[in-house]
Design a protein around this motif. Structure first.
Motif, PDB file in Angstrom:
ATOM      1  N   TRP A   1       0.829  -1.197   0.000  1.00 47.30           N
ATOM      2  CA  TRP A   1       0.000   0.000   0.000  1.00 47.30           C
ATOM      3  C   TRP A   1       0.862   1.244   0.000  1.00 47.30           C
ATOM      4  O   TRP A   1       2.009   1.204   0.456  1.00 47.30           O
ATOM      5  CB  TRP A   1      -0.892   0.018   1.238  1.00 47.30           C
ATOM      6  CG  TRP A   1      -1.868  -1.089   1.300  1.00 47.30           C
ATOM      7  CD1 TRP A   1      -1.970  -2.028   2.277  1.00 47.30           C
ATOM      8  CD2 TRP A   1      -2.907  -1.395   0.378  1.00 47.30           C
ATOM      9  NE1 TRP A   1      -3.006  -2.894   2.008  1.00 47.30           N
ATOM     10  CE2 TRP A   1      -3.589  -2.522   0.858  1.00 47.30           C
ATOM     11  CE3 TRP A   1      -3.331  -0.834  -0.820  1.00 47.30           C
ATOM     12  CZ2 TRP A   1      -4.675  -3.087   0.178  1.00 47.30           C
ATOM     13  CZ3 TRP A   1      -4.399  -1.395  -1.482  1.00 47.30           C
ATOM     14  CH2 TRP A   1      -5.053  -2.503  -0.989  1.00 47.30           C
ATOM     15  N   PRO A   2       0.303   2.369  -0.453  1.00 50.34           N
ATOM     16  CA  PRO A   2       1.002   3.637  -0.281  1.00 50.34           C
ATOM     17  C   PRO A   2       1.169   3.943   1.210  1.00 50.34           C
ATOM     18  O   PRO A   2       0.461   3.381   2.050  1.00 50.34           O
ATOM     19  CB  PRO A   2       0.079   4.658  -0.933  1.00 50.34           C
ATOM     20  CG  PRO A   2      -0.887   3.883  -1.736  1.00 50.34           C
ATOM     21  CD  PRO A   2      -0.949   2.518  -1.194  1.00 50.34           C
ATOM     22  N   GLU A   3       2.072   4.840   1.511  1.00 50.45           N
ATOM     23  CA  GLU A   3       2.395   5.143   2.909  1.00 50.45           C
ATOM     24  C   GLU A   3       1.173   5.635   3.690  1.00 50.45           C
ATOM     25  O   GLU A   3       1.000   5.331   4.862  1.00 50.45           O
ATOM     26  CB  GLU A   3       3.492   6.204   2.933  1.00 50.45           C
ATOM     27  CG  GLU A   3       4.248   6.273   4.238  1.00 50.45           C
ATOM     28  CD  GLU A   3       5.257   7.399   4.183  1.00 50.45           C
ATOM     29  OE1 GLU A   3       5.360   8.126   5.166  1.00 50.45           O
ATOM     30  OE2 GLU A   3       5.925   7.545   3.143  1.00 50.45           O
ATOM     31  N   ARG A   4       0.292   6.393   2.986  1.00 48.93           N
ATOM     32  CA  ARG A   4      -0.826   7.000   3.700  1.00 48.93           C
ATOM     33  C   ARG A   4      -2.125   6.238   3.477  1.00 48.93           C
ATOM     34  O   ARG A   4      -3.198   6.805   3.563  1.00 48.93           O
ATOM     35  CB  ARG A   4      -0.963   8.471   3.279  1.00 48.93           C
ATOM     36  CG  ARG A   4       0.222   9.277   3.751  1.00 48.93           C
ATOM     37  CD  ARG A   4       0.203  10.659   3.204  1.00 48.93           C
ATOM     38  NE  ARG A   4      -0.820  11.479   3.847  1.00 48.93           N
ATOM     39  CZ  ARG A   4      -1.028  12.756   3.556  1.00 48.93           C
ATOM     40  NH1 ARG A   4      -0.291  13.325   2.634  1.00 48.93           N
ATOM     41  NH2 ARG A   4      -1.971  13.433   4.155  1.00 48.93           N
TER      42      ARG A   4
END
Lengths: 184, 170
Positions: free
Chosen positions: B31-34
């Motif tokens: 997943w993306p960091e956020r």
């Protein structure tokens, strides 16, 4: 039927322990290439691996459901093929906000599905009303009209989360057959 | 006839190309960091300011705390009704001490609605599974925010003794 991790003693093949048989009998059956299981377990194996969902896309969750069906996540790998008719479906993925006006129609489509049938509530709205939990017109969860087997939280749940929920449903179908409490 | 060949040409031209399908159950997605999955909660950092509960658009957070002998508020219960949580990230944004954060955890499907009620213990265990594990790996790894020194010491102590024990003594 129980699988044990393979050991060097049986030639690297996994040893199968069938229910109601001793270890020697199971080994003999395996030698002869015979699989023993209850009819229910066989049926559950077939049902769990060819779930045909009725697309009940009502809101943004439907976009994620379509995403799960498209090539990146590809639900066809699991034998899950979307049907547009309740007569051909055995699983209903309720994806989105169910309003009080839509509720009776949801029930009618559920009744039109042939047994055995399962329901997955996808997203916060279908589970409990989600952001519309204080609304005058939204049903606070589809379990008020149809029996739900798996709840997937999220707003909306990502395609992997949906796939995880469907895997949980397959697990449930298999365990229910083992316990002999499956529906029909 | 020609339409059929046209379609087939697309199919054949795709064959030597790289497959786009992600092998999800075998390979976990990156997943993306956020990415917004379910929350994690760190009880040591919470100052019981109630901002997360007040800003929550669905009022799915409920919490309670008591004032200790040092006149500081300590969190007692912290429950998230994940049934109606819409993962809007507002609780994370308002939290002044970063006690509540989002994780990448998404495998939350359940057979009953009761299982979607997450209490403080579950959320702290979720912290230990996610950024807690990362922080412990990188030493103390605590930066920013008030009262961080104490938390870092507590987290370090948990790492030294046992991760499980650190979770149960909350």
């Amino acid at each position: 039927m129980e699988l044990t991790p393979h050991t060097p003693s049986n030639g690297g093949r996994p040893r199968v322990l069938f229910e109601g048989f001793t270890e020697e009998e199971s080994a003999e059956l395996q030698q002869a290439g015979v699989l023993v299981g209850t009819i229910e377990q066989m049926k559950a194996w077939a049902r769990a691996n060819s779930l045909w969902p009725l697309t009940f896309g009502l809101a943004c969750c439907a976009i994620e459901m379509m995403g799960a069906g498209a090539s990146h996540y590809d639900l066809d790998r699991f034998g899950i093929i979307f049907r547009a008719s309740p007569r051909q479906a055995d699983l209903m993925i309720v994806a989105g906000t169910v309003t009080k006006k839509m509720g009776p129609l949801l029930r009618r489509l559920y009744d039109q599905m042939p047994d055995p049938k399962w329901v997955v509530a996808m997203g916060s709205c279908a589970t409990a009303g989600g952001p519309y939990v204080r609304s005058y017109s939204v049903m606070k969860g589809v379990d008020q009209t149809v029996p739900v087997d798996v709840y997937i939280p999220g707003c909306p749940p990502s395609p992997p989360a949906l796939i995880y929920g469907l895997t949980k449903l397959q697990e449930k179908i298999r365990t229910d057959a083992k316990r002999k409490v499956g529906r029909l | 006839m020609f339409g059929f060949l046209k379609g087939l040409a697309v199919t054949i031209s795709r064959l030597p190309k790289k497959k786009v399908t992600l092998q999800y159950p075998e390979v976990k997605p990156e997943w993306p960091e956020r990415f917004r999955g379910i929350h994690e909660f760190i009880p040591e950092r919470c100052i019981v300011c109630n901002q997360c509960a007040r800003i929550c658009p669905t009022s799915c957070i409920s919490l309670s705390g008591t004032r200790g002998e040092d006149r500081k508020l300590r969190i007692d219960t912290y429950d998230i009704n994940f049934e109606i949580c819409i993962l809007c990230d507002l609780c994370t944004e308002v939290c002044p001490t970063e006690a509540i954060k989002m994780t990448g955890e998404f495998e939350l499907a359940a057979y009953s609605r009761d299982q979607l009620y997450k209490n403080m213990e579950w959320l702290y265990q979720n912290y230990l599974r996610h950024s807690g594990a990362k922080e412990l790996e990188a030493g103390t790894g605590e930066t920013g925010g008030p009262g961080e020194a104490g938390v870092g010491a507590a987290a370090g102590g948990g790492a030294a003794s046992e991760q499980k024990a650190g979770g149960t003594d909350e």
